[in-house]
Each structure stands twice: as C-alpha cells, then as structure tokens.
Design a protein around this motif. Sequence first.
Motif, PDB file in Angstrom:
ATOM      1  N   TYR A 268       0.980  -1.247   0.005  1.00  0.00           N
ATOM      2  CA  TYR A 268       0.005  -0.003   0.073  1.00  0.00           C
ATOM      3  C   TYR A 268       0.849   1.252   0.025  1.00  0.00           C
ATOM      4  O   TYR A 268       1.905   1.323   0.925  1.00  0.00           O
ATOM      5  CB  TYR A 268      -1.010   0.210   1.227  1.00  0.00           C
ATOM      6  N   TYR A 269       0.431   2.083  -0.795  1.00  0.00           N
ATOM      7  CA  TYR A 269       1.222   3.192  -1.137  1.00  0.00           C
ATOM      8  C   TYR A 269       0.766   4.547  -1.771  1.00  0.00           C
ATOM      9  O   TYR A 269       0.000   4.359  -2.681  1.00  0.00           O
ATOM     10  CB  TYR A 269       2.561   2.991  -2.049  1.00  0.00           C
ATOM     11  N   ILE A 270       0.973   5.780  -0.909  1.00  0.00           N
ATOM     12  CA  ILE A 270       0.638   6.928  -1.629  1.00  0.00           C
ATOM     13  C   ILE A 270       1.674   7.935  -1.385  1.00  0.00           C
ATOM     14  O   ILE A 270       2.352   8.024  -0.535  1.00  0.00           O
ATOM     15  CB  ILE A 270      -0.632   7.639  -0.912  1.00  0.00           C
ATOM     16  N   HIS A 271       1.991   8.647  -2.711  1.00  0.00           N
ATOM     17  CA  HIS A 271       2.818   9.694  -2.481  1.00  0.00           C
ATOM     18  C   HIS A 271       2.616  10.679  -3.363  1.00  0.00           C
ATOM     19  O   HIS A 271       2.123  10.628  -4.692  1.00  0.00           O
ATOM     20  CB  HIS A 271       4.275   9.337  -3.143  1.00  0.00           C
ATOM     21  N   ASN A 272       2.114  11.998  -2.821  1.00  0.00           N
ATOM     22  CA  ASN A 272       1.900  12.960  -3.619  1.00  0.00           C
ATOM     23  C   ASN A 272       2.733  13.956  -4.273  1.00  0.00           C
ATOM     24  O   ASN A 272       3.963  14.272  -3.492  1.00  0.00           O
ATOM     25  CB  ASN A 272       0.812  13.959  -2.708  1.00  0.00           C
ATOM     26  N   PHE A 273       2.546  14.658  -5.281  1.00  0.00           N
ATOM     27  CA  PHE A 273       3.444  15.713  -6.058  1.00  0.00           C
ATOM     28  C   PHE A 273       2.453  16.802  -6.134  1.00  0.00           C
ATOM     29  O   PHE A 273       1.384  17.040  -6.842  1.00  0.00           O
ATOM     30  CB  PHE A 273       3.745  15.092  -7.287  1.00  0.00           C
ATOM     31  N   LYS A 274       3.012  17.961  -5.670  1.00  0.00           N
ATOM     32  CA  LYS A 274       2.367  19.187  -5.771  1.00  0.00           C
ATOM     33  C   LYS A 274       2.725  20.029  -6.849  1.00  0.00           C
ATOM     34  O   LYS A 274       3.656  19.419  -7.725  1.00  0.00           O
ATOM     35  CB  LYS A 274       2.936  19.940  -4.520  1.00  0.00           C
ATOM     36  N   GLY A 275       1.924  21.238  -7.337  1.00  0.00           N
ATOM     37  CA  GLY A 275       2.248  21.982  -8.216  1.00  0.00           C
ATOM     38  C   GLY A 275       1.311  21.855  -9.419  1.00  0.00           C
ATOM     39  O   GLY A 275       0.296  21.065  -9.358  1.00  0.00           O
ATOM     40  N   SER A 276       1.342  22.703 -10.623  1.00  0.00           N
ATOM     41  CA  SER A 276       0.126  22.564 -11.476  1.00  0.00           C
ATOM     42  C   SER A 276      -0.011  21.533 -12.337  1.00  0.00           C
ATOM     43  O   SER A 276      -0.935  21.089 -12.934  1.00  0.00           O
ATOM     44  CB  SER A 276       0.635  23.761 -12.480  1.00  0.00           C
ATOM     45  N   LYS A 277       1.156  20.649 -12.443  1.00  0.00           N
ATOM     46  CA  LYS A 277       1.138  19.299 -13.069  1.00  0.00           C
ATOM     47  C   LYS A 277       1.341  18.303 -11.850  1.00  0.00           C
ATOM     48  O   LYS A 277       2.128  17.102 -12.179  1.00  0.00           O
ATOM     49  CB  LYS A 277       2.394  19.179 -13.815  1.00  0.00           C
ATOM     50  N   GLY A 278       0.945  18.578 -10.809  1.00  0.00           N
ATOM     51  CA  GLY A 278       0.970  17.569  -9.660  1.00  0.00           C
ATOM     52  C   GLY A 278       0.084  16.222  -9.885  1.00  0.00           C
ATOM     53  O   GLY A 278      -0.720  16.155 -10.897  1.00  0.00           O
ATOM     54  N   GLY A 279      -0.013  15.295  -8.808  1.00  0.00           N
ATOM     55  CA  GLY A 279      -0.720  14.204  -8.761  1.00  0.00           C
ATOM     56  C   GLY A 279      -0.460  13.433  -7.802  1.00  0.00           C
ATOM     57  O   GLY A 279       0.305  13.866  -6.814  1.00  0.00           O
ATOM     58  N   ALA A 280      -0.522  12.175  -7.819  1.00  0.00           N
ATOM     59  CA  ALA A 280      -0.246  11.056  -6.770  1.00  0.00           C
ATOM     60  C   ALA A 280       0.143   9.594  -7.416  1.00  0.00           C
ATOM     61  O   ALA A 280      -0.386   9.282  -8.547  1.00  0.00           O
ATOM     62  CB  ALA A 280      -1.541  10.885  -6.078  1.00  0.00           C
ATOM     63  N   LEU A 281       1.060   9.150  -7.089  1.00  0.00           N
ATOM     64  CA  LEU A 281       1.483   7.743  -7.022  1.00  0.00           C
ATOM     65  C   LEU A 281       0.867   6.772  -6.199  1.00  0.00           C
ATOM     66  O   LEU A 281       1.029   7.002  -5.010  1.00  0.00           O
ATOM     67  CB  LEU A 281       3.169   7.574  -6.858  1.00  0.00           C
ATOM     68  N   PHE A 282      -0.128   5.902  -6.595  1.00  0.00           N
ATOM     69  CA  PHE A 282      -0.916   5.205  -5.866  1.00  0.00           C
ATOM     70  C   PHE A 282      -0.691   3.495  -6.266  1.00  0.00           C
ATOM     71  O   PHE A 282      -0.803   3.333  -7.290  1.00  0.00           O
ATOM     72  CB  PHE A 282      -2.292   5.605  -5.841  1.00  0.00           C
ATOM     73  N   ARG A 283      -0.400   2.778  -5.078  1.00  0.00           N
ATOM     74  CA  ARG A 283      -0.621   1.404  -5.373  1.00  0.00           C
ATOM     75  C   ARG A 283      -1.313   0.762  -4.213  1.00  0.00           C
ATOM     76  O   ARG A 283      -1.071   1.018  -2.831  1.00  0.00           O
ATOM     77  CB  ARG A 283       0.629   0.670  -5.271  1.00  0.00           C
ATOM     78  N   CYS A 284      -2.287  -0.066  -4.340  1.00  0.00           N
ATOM     79  CA  CYS A 284      -2.866  -1.040  -3.537  1.00  0.00           C
ATOM     80  C   CYS A 284      -2.860  -2.619  -4.052  1.00  0.00           C
ATOM     81  O   CYS A 284      -3.554  -2.635  -5.151  1.00  0.00           O
ATOM     82  CB  CYS A 284      -4.083  -0.897  -3.277  1.00  0.00           C
ATOM     83  N   TYR A 285      -2.089  -3.303  -3.270  1.00  0.00           N
ATOM     84  CA  TYR A 285      -1.853  -4.557  -3.548  1.00  0.00           C
ATOM     85  C   TYR A 285      -2.995  -5.582  -4.047  1.00  0.00           C
ATOM     86  O   TYR A 285      -3.998  -5.389  -3.082  1.00  0.00           O
ATOM     87  CB  TYR A 285      -0.763  -5.362  -2.985  1.00  0.00           C
ATOM     88  N   PRO A 286      -3.144  -6.206  -4.868  1.00  0.00           N
ATOM     89  CA  PRO A 286      -2.246  -6.801  -5.988  1.00  0.00           C
ATOM     90  C   PRO A 286      -2.327  -5.933  -7.159  1.00  0.00           C
ATOM     91  O   PRO A 286      -1.777  -6.279  -8.280  1.00  0.00           O
ATOM     92  CB  PRO A 286      -2.707  -8.207  -6.167  1.00  0.00           C
ATOM     93  N   GLY A 287      -2.850  -4.756  -7.231  1.00  0.00           N
ATOM     94  CA  GLY A 287      -3.127  -4.057  -8.228  1.00  0.00           C
ATOM     95  C   GLY A 287      -1.866  -3.396  -8.810  1.00  0.00           C
ATOM     96  O   GLY A 287      -0.783  -3.277  -8.109  1.00  0.00           O
ATOM     97  N   PRO A 288      -1.884  -2.765  -9.874  1.00  0.00           N
ATOM     98  CA  PRO A 288      -0.712  -2.020 -10.536  1.00  0.00           C
ATOM     99  C   PRO A 288      -0.439  -0.871  -9.926  1.00  0.00           C
ATOM    100  O   PRO A 288      -1.245  -0.238  -9.196  1.00  0.00           O
ATOM    101  CB  PRO A 288      -1.270  -1.708 -12.096  1.00  0.00           C
ATOM    102  N   TRP A 289       0.831  -0.230 -10.019  1.00  0.00           N
ATOM    103  CA  TRP A 289       1.003   1.293  -9.564  1.00  0.00           C
ATOM    104  C   TRP A 289       0.326   2.190 -10.584  1.00  0.00           C
ATOM    105  O   TRP A 289       0.464   1.901 -11.933  1.00  0.00           O
ATOM    106  CB  TRP A 289       2.656   1.300  -9.738  1.00  0.00           C
TER     107      TRP A 289
END
Length: 322
Positions: A268-289
């Motif tokens: 399980y993983y969440i990492h956020n990125f700020k800015g106008s082109k921001g977003g999040a990297l997300f994973r919940c096993y067994p799904g993909p990144w």
Amino acid sequence: MAMATSYSISNPPLTFKTSHLNKQVPNWRLTTIRSGSGRGGMLTMQRRTLRTCFHVCAVTGDQSTSNAFSAKFPSDYTELIMQAKEATESAFKDGKQLLEIEFPTAGLQSVPGDGEGGIEMTGSMLLIREFCDHFVPAEKATWTRIFFPEANEVTFARQSAFEGCSLKLDYLTKPSLFEDFGFTTKVKMADRVQPNDETFLVAYPYFNVNEMLVVEELYKEAVLSTERKLIIFNGELDRIRSGYYPPFFYPKLAELSKTFLPKLETVYYIHNFKGSKGGALFRCYPGPWKVLRKVGGSFICLHEQEEMPSLKEVALDILPSA
C-alpha cells in the motif's frame, strides 16, 4: 529521536502528554477515526482554533467491485486503513513475507514536510493502532510484536494510543549518554524476539539512520527462513531509494537499496506531488502502480504499470507529459 507530539483524543476525551518533558511541543487535538454514513470517518487535526480537514474524492471509473485489486484512491483515513488491511491480507495469502505500507499522515494530499515530525509520528501511531484493530485477530494479538524506533516511544505508546491493548510493544534502539549527538545503543534483535511471535510491525523507522539497519537485522535473524511476516509501516524508504543519504557517508544505508529493499513488496502506497502538474503515485496490492491526477473533484488515472516507478520518473516524465 524526536518523540511523538502530545495529543488528545476526543470521543472519549482523554489527554496524553509526551514523555519528552524537556521539550516544548505544540498541543494538538486528533479526533478518533470514526464510522459514519457507511463511508467511515475522517482524521482531522486542530491547533488551538485552527482546523484543517482533508477530504479526497474517489477515482473516476468503474467502481462495480470493491476488492483490493480495483481499489480507488481513498476518500478518508478509515477507507485507507481498510484498503491497507485487505492489501496486506492478500499479500500474506500470496506468500509475501516482507511488506511495506507507506502513506502521508498530515492529510491524504499532503507531501513530506507538510507536517511537523512529531505530529506525523503521532498520526502514524494512531493509524497503526487502527490498522491493528482491524488486521490482527484478538486471539493473535499476543503473537504480534510492534517495534517502535526507541524505548521512550514504547513508553509513550503504552500511555496513549496502545493503552490497554494486548499487542506486544518493543523497540529497535534505546537512548545512550550521547543521544543529543545522534547516538543510540544498538539492541540485539535476537534477544527481543519470542518463540511464539508470528508477525512483526515496525513503526516509522526513519528518524535515526541506524533504525533501518536494525530492521534489516530483524529480518535476517527472525524472519528469513521462517513463516514469520514483517511489515514496515511509514518507514519513508523513498529516502533510501532516491539516494537522499550520500553513499560516501552512509555506505550501509546505500547498500540496503541493493540488498534489502528489493525483497520488499510495497502493498500500500501513496506519494503526492504538488504543483500545476501535480498528482499522486498510488498502489494497493495486488493492483498495478497508478499515477493519478485530481481533475474536477475526482481522480483520473494518467498512467499505470506493474513495477514501481521512481519518484523522479513520475515527477519529471509522467506527470509533466500527461
């Protein structure tokens, strides 16, 4: 290490203070993670009269199924804990032995540095207790050992979030006479483990560089070649992955990225990125990144892959080109 900051829990109103008495720390209020409207609750923090609430909308798309594989970005911490529980259970069933759970505690859309260190540790402590309440069956509570970074943190946990529970609380290091200079006394992991221990959960081992080295020792001495499982909870392992610690000064930590971290299954993983082109990297096993971006109140998936992308790749390549 920095102690988890003092806090109080409302409903019921209980107040706890840090055992680090010689330091002035802000007084925060954390509400309990409670159920409501069938969607869980929300973790909020309050400092004096300032309240900051975080609410994250769900990912758009087909939500006809609710298993871990099709998990959407969580709407609150209650949903997050349930997703992490299901992901961990799925990984255990698949024979995974060394697991990582990582997400921000200062708000679901926060980034590292948004919250003060002690506040983030307190948030992690509360959420670990919530996770264990859902994940660990009552009959196996005494077979589950939670390792906090140091002995003082165990004392604080027993007086606060883990008061009255049957889980075994332990520590990775203990203070030395030179604690103010960053030195701690190493604890031999083989002496901490008991024969009936089945699962180890290591809580936020990132303040002192020696803590992750002790975690590797725990894995080698008490998990490898056994049926035991080890979960690293909010260990900020991206610091090691990204080369935050210069190999010249921290050769043992740098070696972990080659010898220890590849063995991990990040469930399980969440990492956020700020800015106008921001977003999040997300994973919940067994799904993909998945690389997500919030658009019009919902999250859309910009990119997905089976292997974990580097944070640099997400920040410089995937998000800007989407």
